[in-house]
Design an enzyme around this catalytic site. Structure first.
Site, PDB file in Angstrom:
ATOM      1  N   ILE A 290       0.832  -1.187   0.000  1.00 35.31           N
ATOM      2  CA  ILE A 290       0.000   0.000   0.000  1.00 35.31           C
ATOM      3  C   ILE A 290       0.879   1.255   0.000  1.00 35.31           C
ATOM      4  CG2 ILE A 290      -1.874   1.237   1.133  1.00 35.31           C
ATOM      5  CD1 ILE A 290      -2.530  -1.625  -0.034  1.00 35.31           C
TER       6      ILE A 290
ATOM      7  N   ARG B 180      -4.153   4.308 -14.173  1.00 36.49           N
ATOM      8  CA  ARG B 180      -3.432   3.775 -15.329  1.00 36.49           C
ATOM      9  C   ARG B 180      -2.895   4.877 -16.224  1.00 36.49           C
ATOM     10  NH1 ARG B 180      -7.678  -1.220 -15.669  1.00 36.49           N
ATOM     11  NH2 ARG B 180      -6.539  -2.507 -14.167  1.00 36.49           N
TER      12      ARG B 180
ATOM     13  N   GLY C  85      27.437   2.173 -20.917  1.00 33.25           N
ATOM     14  CA  GLY C  85      28.449   1.174 -20.593  1.00 33.25           C
ATOM     15  C   GLY C  85      28.580   1.000 -19.091  1.00 33.25           C
ATOM     16  N   GLY C  86      29.802   0.899 -18.609  1.00 34.51           N
ATOM     17  CA  GLY C  86      30.051   0.684 -17.184  1.00 34.51           C
ATOM     18  C   GLY C  86      29.485   1.783 -16.312  1.00 34.51           C
TER      19      GLY C  86
ATOM     20  N   GLU D 130      -0.923  -0.960 -10.924  1.00 34.65           N
ATOM     21  CA  GLU D 130      -2.228  -0.592 -11.488  1.00 34.65           C
ATOM     22  C   GLU D 130      -2.704  -1.610 -12.521  1.00 34.65           C
ATOM     23  OE1 GLU D 130      -3.388   1.467  -9.753  1.00 34.65           O
ATOM     24  OE2 GLU D 130      -2.035   3.104  -9.280  1.00 34.65           O
TER      25      GLU D 130
END
Length: 392
Positions: free
Chosen positions: A164, A252, A348-349, A372
């Site tokens: 919640i 939504r 990349g890294g 949702e």
């Protein structure tokens, strides 16, 4: 909607919305962007930021003006959530769950409930959210086991809820229960209450998460918790599922807007980094492999944004929009996941480092495919509505 709002021309309303969105942008640049990385890594609740959100009226964003809210159209609210999520997605959850509760009261509450609660929701005096999910039922809401039994002028509630949002910091929740566990079909036995914290309403624990940090997600327990009968939303038992569904349409659209914001942030970080980082004597955006990723990321953002606005404008008109909102939520959340992964690959890294925003986007994005209503459920809803709209 107030008389003042309805008498506005479209141009006047658009200008008002623009000014509100500009103020949100300034708030994000001054008060959120500089501290978001540290607060997120510390998983610290942003108390000071929340107070500023109250001052801006964000807890009343979609609440009608006659009840003290900003009265924003869903399409404007969607743009606001996109902006917030591009800086720090967790903040969008602090207001979204709260505004779903307010949206349910606005659409289905009694006049007395609207007058008593919406002004307090709008100021943030009462903050909270939506208490639907239980330990063994998320998608299948009709399987909830929290029960409310009438006892004089009260209902006595026993059960538990989990995951919640605002469960710890919030003070009031739209709580879905069973008032008739034997009803068939099951949804006819479901009812929703406005439940303020008090005796019998306990927060059992904070739930730790991969991402979406800084905002509290909690498990709630109800043990002989008494709620007055006049807190039954709409005043009639058996309408809880309809209340939940009405709120989830706005939810939504919100989650889809978050997806656009996260996808946009991933794109922005990647475009910037691709111009700074050089390999083999040239900026990496000049390498075809990176350029193609950037093109795909930009296309996803634009397509997701258009789907969100389509759904939000249907809500503006007061139309049913589960079809449009389902598509927007499905596509935008997947766009956020794909863009966050592409951004990590482009970096990349460094994309794997906590010093860069990209790793946070990579952790935040997957939640959007679950919250949702899972994306699998969205596909089922979309297909069902498609068939309904095209009978043989």
């Amino acid at each position: 909607m107030s008389e003042t709002t309805t008498s506005m021309t479209d141009a006047e309303r658009d200008e008002q919305d623009r000014l509100i969105l500009d103020s949100v942008d300034r708030f994000l640049d001054r008060h959120v962007r500089p501290v978001a990385l540290k607060l997120e890594h510390d998983d610290a609740y942003p108390d000071e930021i929340v107070e500023r959100m109250k001052e801006l009226g964000l807890f009343g964003a979609t609440i009608p003006e006659e009840y003290g809210g900003l009265g924003l159209r869903p399409s404007t609210y969607a743009k606001m959530i996109e902006r917030i999520s591009s800086v720090w997605m967790s903040l969008s959850g602090i207001i979204n769950s709260h505004l779903i509760m307010a949206f349910i009261v606005t659409k289905t509450g009694t006049e007395e409930q609207k007058a008593a609660f919406l002004p307090r929701f709008a100021t943030g005096e009462l903050r909270g959210g939506l208490a639907l999910t239980e330990p063994d039922c998320g998608t299948d809401l009709q399987a909830i086991r929290t029960v409310a039994k009438r006892d004089g002028d009260d209902y006595v509630i026993n059960g538990s809820k989990t995951w919640i949002t605002n469960g710890i910091q919030g003070s009031c929740f739209a709580l879905l229960v069973k008032t008739d566990p034997t009803a068939q079909p099951r949804h006819k036995g479901m009812t929703m209450f406005l439940a303020e914290k008090g005796p019998g309403f306990k927060v059992s624990r904070k739930l730790e998460k991969l991402g979406y940090k800084g905002i509290d997600s909690a498990e709630l327990v109800f043990e002989d918790y008494r709620v007055p009968a006049d807190r039954l939303i709409g005043g009639v038992e058996g309408r809880g599922m309809a209340c939940a569904i009405s709120g989830l349409e706005l939810g939504r659209v919100n989650v889809a807007s978050r997806g656009v914001g996260v996808a946009q942030a991933a794109l922005d970080e990647s475009v910037k980094y691709s111009q700074q980082r050089k390999t083999f004597g040239k900026p990496i955006h000049e390498h075809q492999a990176v350029a193609m990723k950037l093109a795909d990321m930009a296309t996803r953002v634009s397509a997701a944004r258009l789907l969100v606005q389509q759904a939000a404008k249907a809500l503006d008109r007061g139309e049913r929009c589960d079809y449009e909102a389902g598509m927007a939520k499905l596509f935008a959340s997947e766009a956020a996941v794909e863009n966050s992964l592409d951004a990590m690959r482009i970096h990349g890294g460094y994309g794997y480092s906590k010093e860069f925003v990209v790793e946070r986007l990579y952790r935040d994005a997957p939640l959007l495919c679950i919250g949702e209503g899972t994306n699998e459920i969205q596909r089922i809803i979309i297909a069902k509505r498609l068939i309904e709209q095209n009978p043989v």
